[in-house]
Design an enzyme around this catalytic site. Sequence first.
Site, PDB file in Angstrom:
ATOM      1  N   ARG A   1       0.805  -1.280   0.017  1.00  0.00           N
ATOM      2  CA  ARG A   1      -0.146  -0.204   0.146  1.00  0.00           C
ATOM      3  C   ARG A   1       0.754   1.228  -0.050  1.00  0.00           C
ATOM      4  O   ARG A   1       0.587   2.202  -0.698  1.00  0.00           O
ATOM      5  CB  ARG A   1      -1.023  -0.048   1.303  1.00  0.00           C
ATOM      6  CG  ARG A   1      -1.995  -1.078   1.144  1.00  0.00           C
ATOM      7  CD  ARG A   1      -2.788  -0.941   2.423  1.00  0.00           C
ATOM      8  NE  ARG A   1      -2.159  -1.468   3.400  1.00  0.00           N
ATOM      9  CZ  ARG A   1      -2.048  -0.848   4.826  1.00  0.00           C
ATOM     10  NH1 ARG A   1      -3.064   0.031   4.903  1.00  0.00           N
ATOM     11  NH2 ARG A   1      -1.243  -1.216   5.681  1.00  0.00           N
TER      12      ARG A   1
ATOM     13  N   ASN B   1      -6.255  -2.608   2.458  1.00  0.00           N
ATOM     14  CA  ASN B   1      -6.104  -4.112   2.533  1.00  0.00           C
ATOM     15  C   ASN B   1      -7.739  -4.514   2.548  1.00  0.00           C
ATOM     16  O   ASN B   1      -8.541  -3.973   3.072  1.00  0.00           O
ATOM     17  CB  ASN B   1      -5.684  -4.475   3.726  1.00  0.00           C
ATOM     18  CG  ASN B   1      -3.873  -4.444   3.545  1.00  0.00           C
ATOM     19  OD1 ASN B   1      -3.243  -4.396   2.526  1.00  0.00           O
ATOM     20  ND2 ASN B   1      -3.424  -4.575   4.905  1.00  0.00           N
TER      21      ASN B   1
END
Length: 88
Positions: free
Chosen positions: A18, A36
């Site tokens: 990320r 996520n």
Amino acid sequence: MRYMQARVTGHVQGVGFRYATAQRARELGIVGYARNRDDGSVEVGMAGHDDDVANLIDWLQTGPSAARVDQVTSEEIAPQSWTDFQTG
């Protein structure tokens, strides 16, 4: 402006995916998010110029060096009101 959402599967959680995605997106001037998902994938929403969005989607195919990407799927989405790129 192009608005897309991608889902990245593989070994993509717990490897900085990320944060690396956010860094690459900011370099390209893209706004959106990376988060996520409960199934172990990462979801990426993005908005930017066509070429920049295509570049980020290409980058997602590999991601950071610690990741192992098995598949990236993407689809166009309705316009959003993002102002920066968030991780969460």
